[in-house]
Design an enzyme around this catalytic site. Structure first.
Site, PDB file in Angstrom:
ATOM      1  N   ASN A  10      35.778 -48.056  43.809  1.00  0.00           N
ATOM      2  CA  ASN A  10      36.623 -46.925  44.190  1.00  0.00           C
ATOM      3  C   ASN A  10      37.437 -46.559  42.953  1.00  0.00           C
ATOM      4  OD1 ASN A  10      38.488 -45.140  45.179  1.00  0.00           O
ATOM      5  ND2 ASN A  10      39.498 -46.589  46.556  1.00  0.00           N
ATOM      6  N   LYS A  12      39.423 -44.229  42.579  1.00  0.00           N
ATOM      7  CA  LYS A  12      40.713 -43.581  42.902  1.00  0.00           C
ATOM      8  C   LYS A  12      40.871 -42.352  42.000  1.00  0.00           C
ATOM      9  CE  LYS A  12      42.350 -47.966  44.614  1.00  0.00           C
ATOM     10  NZ  LYS A  12      43.451 -48.862  44.912  1.00  0.00           N
ATOM     11  N   HIS A  95      41.471 -45.025  53.551  1.00  0.00           N
ATOM     12  CA  HIS A  95      42.037 -45.936  52.559  1.00  0.00           C
ATOM     13  C   HIS A  95      43.546 -46.008  52.780  1.00  0.00           C
ATOM     14  CE1 HIS A  95      43.305 -47.682  48.799  1.00  0.00           C
ATOM     15  NE2 HIS A  95      42.067 -48.120  48.668  1.00  0.00           N
ATOM     16  N   GLU A  97      45.916 -45.919  50.846  1.00  0.00           N
ATOM     17  CA  GLU A  97      46.692 -44.934  50.066  1.00  0.00           C
ATOM     18  C   GLU A  97      46.702 -43.584  50.778  1.00  0.00           C
ATOM     19  OE1 GLU A  97      44.583 -45.667  46.445  1.00  0.00           O
ATOM     20  OE2 GLU A  97      45.508 -47.659  46.354  1.00  0.00           O
ATOM     21  N   GLU A 170      40.872 -54.317  53.669  1.00  0.00           N
ATOM     22  CA  GLU A 170      41.687 -54.257  52.459  1.00  0.00           C
ATOM     23  C   GLU A 170      43.155 -54.512  52.810  1.00  0.00           C
ATOM     24  OE1 GLU A 170      39.635 -51.921  49.113  1.00  0.00           O
ATOM     25  OE2 GLU A 170      40.919 -50.524  50.200  1.00  0.00           O
ATOM     26  N   GLY A 176      45.763 -53.688  44.189  1.00  0.00           N
ATOM     27  CA  GLY A 176      46.427 -53.404  42.922  1.00  0.00           C
ATOM     28  C   GLY A 176      47.518 -54.382  42.552  1.00  0.00           C
ATOM     29  N   SER A 216      42.262 -56.471  44.730  1.00  0.00           N
ATOM     30  CA  SER A 216      42.323 -57.318  43.529  1.00  0.00           C
ATOM     31  C   SER A 216      41.059 -58.158  43.335  1.00  0.00           C
ATOM     32  CB  SER A 216      43.581 -58.199  43.543  1.00  0.00           C
ATOM     33  OG  SER A 216      44.740 -57.384  43.517  1.00  0.00           O
TER      34      SER A 216
HETATM   35  P1  13P Z   1      42.166 -53.012  43.477  1.00  0.00           P
HETATM   36  O1  13P Z   1      40.807 -53.618  43.323  1.00  0.00           O
HETATM   37  O2  13P Z   1      42.636 -52.275  42.259  1.00  0.00           O
HETATM   38  O3  13P Z   1      43.162 -53.992  44.008  1.00  0.00           O
HETATM   39  O4  13P Z   1      42.033 -51.863  44.596  1.00  0.00           O
HETATM   40  C1  13P Z   1      41.379 -52.152  45.776  1.00  0.00           C
HETATM   41  C2  13P Z   1      41.146 -50.897  46.497  1.00  0.00           C
HETATM   42  O5  13P Z   1      42.073 -50.232  46.932  1.00  0.00           O
HETATM   43  C3  13P Z   1      39.752 -50.448  46.671  1.00  0.00           C
HETATM   44  O6  13P Z   1      39.658 -49.409  47.574  1.00  0.00           O
END
Ligand code: 13P
Length: 258
Positions: A10, A12, A95, A97, A170, A176, A216
């Site tokens: 992803n 982002k 997601h 976010e 997740e 992150g 992560s």
């Molecule tokens: P990270 O791998 O940067 O922690 O992000 C995970 C994520 O949100 C994947 O959709």
């Protein structure tokens, strides 16, 4: 039954024409004997570029969101039919976010799942608890409730047929943060999610559905997750932007030219 594991990156809101070109070319060059299915979920403006770069390779394309609407006066939205035209196979839905910054509700997410399925896309439905949820309700209550709500909202419960969906667990606190869940934590929640799928959609669909872990994930911890019986792959954020890391996560690093 065996199903191929899925490693989905992803990106982002990251990327540029130049950076995408270098990253995707290197991934495609290393894809020949990838041990699992590998996909990149890219920002919408780059779909055409990445579609062209992936052409003829096993690297699959995903989007990071999909509109619940068919078409019309929905400024800024991208429909499932549009994504399909660009060779998209997966669409991330819900997601954390988007739940957090765009106030997306389980009801809306159900409609997004339905729109994706209707147009032949595979939704990657994200569920996960915050640190606060974890403390108050334990590890699986919120992800399971989110899964139930989205499947109900999508009109999938007790329907005939076997929808091809992917569920990504997740934990919000792991995204992150550099602090991944342990493999045991991921397995515990993934098992509950599979039980819920079995209850709502039947044992066959539950068996066939891939449940990913995200938060992560790095080359150093991927193996521990992949050993768990209910974890069928990973949704990778930051590490999917680094070709060496991502290739290593997907276990095809030896084929990537360096
Ligand atoms: P990270 O791998 O940067 O922690 O992000 C995970 C994520 O949100 C994947 O959709």
């Amino acid at each position: 039954m065996t199903k191929k594991k899925l490693i989905a990156g992803n990106w982002k809101m990251n990327g540029s024409l130049a950076a995408n070109d270098a990253l995707v070319r290197a991934l495609v060059a290393g894809m020949k004997d990838a041990a699992c299915t590998v996909a990149v979920c890219v920002p919408a403006p780059y779909l055409a570029q990445v579609q062209a770069l992936c052409a003829g390779s096993a690297l699959e394309l995903g989007a990071q969101d999909v509109s619940p609407h068919e078409q019309g006066a929905y400024t800024g939205e991208v429909s499932a039919a549009m994504l399909k035209e660009f060779g998209v196979r997966y669409a991330i839905v819900g997601h954390s976010e988007r739940r957090q910054y765009h106030g997306e509700t389980d009801e809306q997410l159900g409609r997004k799942v339905a729109a994706a399925i209707k147009h032949g896309l595979v939704p990657i439905l994200c569920v996960g608890e915050t640190a606060d949820d974890l403390e108050k309700h334990g590890p699986s209550a919120v992800p399971v409730a989110q899964l139930r709500a989205a499947l109900a909202g999508a009109g999938l419960v007790d329907k005939k047929g076997t929808p091809d969906i992917v569920v990504a667990y997740e934990p919000v606190w792991a995204i992150g943060s550099g602090q991944a869940a342990t493999a045991e934590q991921a397995e515990q929640v993934a098992a509950k999610l599979r039980e819920t799928l079995a209850e709502l959609l039947g044992a066959d669909v539950a068996d066939a559905t891939r449940i990913l872990y995200g938060g992560s994930v790095k080359s150093g911890n991927i193996a521990s997750f992949m050993r768990e019986p209910n974890v069928d792959g990973a949704l990778v954020g930051g590490a999917s932007l680094d070709v060496t890391e991502f290739a290593s996560i997907a276990r095809f690093q030896k084929h990537v030219g360096t």
